[in-house]
Design an enzyme around this catalytic site. Structure first.
Site, PDB file in Angstrom:
ATOM      1  N   ASP A   8       0.913  -1.242   0.283  1.00 32.86           N
ATOM      2  CA  ASP A   8       0.164  -0.039   0.006  1.00 32.86           C
ATOM      3  C   ASP A   8       0.983   0.958  -0.094  1.00 32.86           C
ATOM      4  OD1 ASP A   8      -1.806   2.103   0.462  1.00 32.86           O
ATOM      5  OD2 ASP A   8      -2.884   1.110   1.859  1.00 32.86           O
ATOM      6  N   HIS A   9       0.852   1.854  -1.130  1.00 34.54           N
ATOM      7  CA  HIS A   9       1.743   2.936  -1.326  1.00 34.54           C
ATOM      8  C   HIS A   9       1.269   4.221  -0.168  1.00 34.54           C
ATOM      9  CE1 HIS A   9       4.986   4.965  -2.771  1.00 34.54           C
ATOM     10  NE2 HIS A   9       4.786   4.638  -4.333  1.00 34.54           N
ATOM     11  N   ARG A  10       0.170   4.118   0.254  1.00 34.31           N
ATOM     12  CA  ARG A  10      -0.133   5.132   1.195  1.00 34.31           C
ATOM     13  C   ARG A  10       0.581   4.907   2.518  1.00 34.31           C
ATOM     14  NH1 ARG A  10      -6.453   4.141   1.949  1.00 34.31           N
ATOM     15  NH2 ARG A  10      -5.508   2.049   2.126  1.00 34.31           N
TER      16      ARG A  10
END
Length: 570
Positions: free
Chosen positions: A541-543
């Protein structure tokens, strides 16, 4: 005394379940905790136990039906207690209990139901086509529905939701004011489809008077121009128009026969019969199949006639329809789809690819495999990978976290519950091995093997698939190399393992000695040799984390897999 049993809440967040099969029949003697039905929710397949010792009085739902939690699905005559009359049960039935499949009209004489004692709860089909939702095909009016109570089986309620209709606005044509599927369709078409329904009814009436098969009229076509669309004709052709169709107000049939009729698209009241029970027509499964086959042959003949007048277009459509199959999208399959959709569209996915030389791991596993088998444990590569993943997660805890969007916080987990994705006949399931950091390889292997088998047998408990902090999936088991796995929400990382294969690799002199002189005059040794290579695909998850952290995590993981002796220090 009659004991009513409601579909229990078999798992957190489960609102309804599909009654897959009955394990008992009406009249069977059961003991407390004996399984009586199999119910599939969007989590798992579970067995529903009997709550008492006694006799099965009535099955109030049919196999294949979606039943809301809290609906009465079965009743029992409790052992050692007096048997109550069925009419008393009918009077005291509550609204929630009446939301299951309607039991139908009481049979003459004995009030207790038997296997063949059900009667159809649907209204007379001709009356429904004529657009009179208040008629039931009988001479006397049905009693009015009490204020505030709506009687409809679960499938009808679901259909109403799909059509965007409120059940309070639909007048039921079934016994006691129950709402049928035809009532929902009629309400959905009211206003825009009244002319089409009336035209179809006229066509049916004309066909009955002349003895010719009636052809429904599509009001959307210009007047004077015959419809040539085969799909429209075959879908809207009423079964009652067939010359061999019967015309009854009610029919006896076992629940399995009724289910077969629904699957075949057959009206039970139209099926010719040769048997009777208590003076009433009784339909057998064989009669339903024969009638359905006759209808199909008639439709094929009709299709051929249409094809001749439409330049072969209808024939092409008919052939296409025969090659298609519609599979219900619900239960575990739908739950998987909903989960994947939620994860894919809520978490920005990025996948990092790498591979690692696992020649030492292959040799280590080969040496330990026989010792594990001596203890009755099958040792695969997965326990080694799980231990290596946990070691890397300790160094990069962001991969072992969860994003709390409401609180706008990243929650790092200080425990390590690793899920292992398993392909089953029902779809992908993810059993979770808890506290992997506290267990040895053999214990991990034993627990993992047991959970995987339970998942494949559909006997796994809901809690055994919850609480994971990181997931591993193995695409190499079917020969895959790399993948872009979807994160198991609300986790933030998932690792896909490819197939271990021998590939050429350049190694230094300590592994493959071969002397040569480089440009500086120093002696070096390099060799291209076959090595066992494991492909890795890490989706994250790039968040929550950046690509650099994901790459470092993968490098650390590769280090442990390259030299499995390091795991002894964990």
């Amino acid at each position: 005394m009659v004991r009513e049993f409601k579909l229990p809440d078999v798992g957190e967040g489960v609102a309804e379940g599909e009654l897959v099969s009955w394990l008992v029949e009406e009249g069977d003697t059961v003991s407390e905790d004996q399984p009586v039905a199999e119910v599939e929710t969007d989590k798992a397949l579970v067995e529903v136990p009997a709550p008492v010792n006694g006799t099965v009085r009535e099955l109030r739902a049919e196999a294949g039906e979606m039943v809301p939690v809290g609906t009465v699905i079965i009743t029992f005559d409790v052992e050692g207690e007096p048997v109550e009359d069925a009419s008393e049960d009918e009077e005291t039935e509550s609204e929630a209990e009446r939301s299951s499949e309607p039991p139908g009209v009481d049979e003459p004489g004995d009030g207790d139901g038997d296997e063949a004692g059900e009667t159809t709860a649907d209204a007379d089909r001709d009356t429904e086509h004529a657009g009179d939702p208040g008629a039931t095909g009988g001479e006397t009016d049905e009693p009015a529905t009490p204020a505030g109570r709506v009687f409809a089986p679960p499938r009808v309620r679901r259909l109403a939701r799909e059509e965007g209709l409120s059940l309070d606005e639909i007048r039921g044509s079934g016994p006691g004011g129950r709402i049928t599927e035809a009532d929902v369709y009629a309400a959905a078409e009211e206003g825009s489809g009244e002319s089409a329904v009336a035209a179809s009814t006229d066509a049916v009436d004309a066909g009955e008077e002349t003895g010719e098969p009636a052809q429904p009229v599509d009001s959307s076509e210009p007047r004077g121009e015959p419809a040539t669309d085969l799909q429209t004709r075959t879908e809207r052709q009423p079964l009652e128009s067939a010359p061999e169709a019967a015309d009854r107000d009610r029919t006896l049939a076992a629940p399995a026969t009724r289910r077969l009729a629904r699957e075949e698209g057959v009206d039970l009241d139209a099926v010719p019969v040769t048997e009777e029970r208590d003076g009433e027509a009784f339909v057998t499964p064989e009669a339903v199949r024969e009638y359905a086959e006759a209808q199909r042959r008639a439709q094929e003949a009709d299709a051929a006639a249409v094809s001749a007048g439409a330049g072969g277009r209808a024939e092409t459509e008919a052939e296409s329809g025969q090659r298609e199959e519609r599979i219900p999208y619900r239960g575990v399959r739908k739950a998987i789809g909903d989960q994947m959709e939620r994860s894919k569209y809520s978490a920005p996915h990025v996948t990092h690819f790498d591979d690692v030389d696992v020649t030492e791991l292959v040799e280590t596993r080969t040496r330990l495999k026989e010792r594990a088998e001596a203890q009755g444990i099958r040792l695969t590569y997965m326990p080694f990978v799980m231990k290596a993943v946990v070691a890397a997660l300790k160094e990069y805890p962001l991969l072992n976290s969860q994003l709390d969007e409401e609180a706008e916080e990243i929650v790092q987990k200080n425990y390590y519950n690793v899920g292992v994705a398993v392909a089953t006949e029902a779809g992908l399931m993810v059993p979770v091995v808890e506290n992997v950091d506290r267990k040895g390889l053999l214990q991990i292997a034993s627990e993992m093997n047991e959970l995987i088998q339970k998942a494949k047998d559909r006997s796994i408990a809901l809690e055994e698939m919850q609480g994971g902090t990181f997931t591993i999936t193995n695409v190499g088991g079917i020969g895959g190399t790399y993948a872009t796995p979807i994160i198991n929400h609300p986790e933030v990382g998932i690792l896909a393992l490819g197939s271990i294969e021998e590939k050429p690799r350049v190694v230094d002199g300590s592994e493959a000695p071969r002397a040569s002189d480089d440009a500086s005059g120093e002696t070096t040794s390099k060799e291209i040799v076959p090595r066992h290579v494991l492909p890795l695909s890490l989706s994250f998850d790039h968040r929550v984390l950046d690509g650099a952290i994901a790459a470092r995590f993968t490098n650390t993981l590769a280090e442990y897999l390259r030299d499995p002796e390091l795991l002894l220090l964990e």
